[in-house]
Enzyme design. Structure first.
Site, short mmCIF file in Angstrom:
data_model
loop_
_atom_site.label_atom_id
_atom_site.label_comp_id
_atom_site.label_asym_id
_atom_site.label_seq_id
_atom_site.Cartn_x
_atom_site.Cartn_y
_atom_site.Cartn_z
N CYS A 237 -4.03 40.07 -11.73
CA CYS A 237 -3.52 39.62 -13.23
C CYS A 237 -1.96 39.69 -13.16
O CYS A 237 -1.38 39.67 -12.06
CB CYS A 237 -3.90 40.52 -14.36
N GLY A 238 -1.28 39.56 -14.25
CA GLY A 238 0.41 39.50 -14.17
C GLY A 238 0.94 40.85 -13.38
O GLY A 238 1.79 40.74 -12.65
N THR A 239 0.39 41.83 -14.01
CA THR A 239 1.04 43.17 -13.45
C THR A 239 -0.15 43.72 -12.44
O THR A 239 0.26 44.79 -11.86
CB THR A 239 1.35 44.17 -14.51
N ARG B 4 2.93 38.65 -11.22
CA ARG B 4 4.25 38.34 -11.62
C ARG B 4 5.26 39.68 -10.99
O ARG B 4 6.37 39.65 -11.30
CB ARG B 4 4.26 38.76 -13.16
N HIS C 210 -7.70 58.13 1.77
CA HIS C 210 -7.88 59.32 0.82
C HIS C 210 -8.65 59.19 -0.45
O HIS C 210 -9.43 60.06 -0.76
CB HIS C 210 -6.41 60.04 0.12
N HIS D 67 -11.47 65.01 1.45
CA HIS D 67 -11.33 64.24 0.47
C HIS D 67 -12.68 63.76 -0.38
O HIS D 67 -12.61 63.66 -1.82
CB HIS D 67 -10.71 62.88 0.70
N VAL E 72 -2.21 45.70 -13.75
CA VAL E 72 -2.63 46.68 -14.38
C VAL E 72 -3.77 46.79 -15.25
O VAL E 72 -5.06 47.46 -15.16
CB VAL E 72 -1.40 47.35 -15.44
N GLY E 73 -3.89 45.58 -16.07
CA GLY E 73 -5.00 45.39 -17.08
C GLY E 73 -6.43 45.11 -16.25
O GLY E 73 -7.48 45.80 -16.70
N ASP F 96 -6.87 36.49 -13.76
CA ASP F 96 -6.81 36.00 -15.06
C ASP F 96 -5.92 34.93 -14.86
O ASP F 96 -5.70 34.66 -13.68
CB ASP F 96 -6.48 37.05 -16.21
#
Ligand code: RB5
Length: 148
Positions: free
Chosen positions: A66-68, A110, A99, A134, A70-71, A9
């Site tokens: 992206c920034g983190t 960021r 695994h 696994h 996460v999204g 993004d």
């Protein structure tokens, strides 16, 4: 030649460029599904694009920024067959391949610096899935997908 899909993004534009250069220097072919401008966009669009590209085959894996992280990882993980992980250090990247056979690696632009992202990328690419004990657990993840 290894082929990867990459996406990002607005928060990931600069890191994406650096990672693309790094991958190309490693001899990896990269297809860019990300945005090119720093004007605000929505990370689900790019997470889905790379997720679908990887799930459909033709790419050994994907990288999302992206920034983190996460999204965009949440978006990619909505696509059937995608196992996306956010990494800020190489240990998780290595174990996630060994695994969990992760097929998409995500960064928070960021959160970590360019050199760390390059090191994590190299670790992830240089590690192969162990299989064996696994696999049963990955099969269980697939079964969850079927129950959605
Ligand atoms: C955009 O400001 C930011 O929310 C996005 O890049 C990402 O960090 C979301 O998880």
């Amino acid at each position: 030649m290894m082929k990867l899909a990459i996406g990002n993004d607005h928060a990931g534009v600069e890191l994406k460029k650096e990672i693309m250069k790094h991958l190309q220097a490693r001899g990896v072919e990269v297809q860019d599904f990300g945005c090119q401008e720093t004007t605000s966009v929505d990370y689900p669009v790019y997470g889905e694009k790379v997720g679908r590209a990887v799930a459909q085959g033709g790419f050994e894996g994907g990288i999302l920024i992206c920034g983190t992280g996460v999204g965009i990882s949440l978006a990619a993980n909505q696509v059937k067959g995608i196992r996306a992980v956010v990494c800020s250090e190489p240990y998780t990247a290595k174990m996630s391949k060994l695994h969990n056979n992760t097929n998409v690696l995500c960064f928070g632009a960021r959160v970590i610096g360019v050199d760390m992202a390059k090191m994590i990328t190299d670790t992830w690419l240089d590690t192969q899935y162990e299989g064996g004990r696994h696999q049963k657990r990955l099969d269980m993840l697939e079964q969850i997908e079927e129950r959605r």
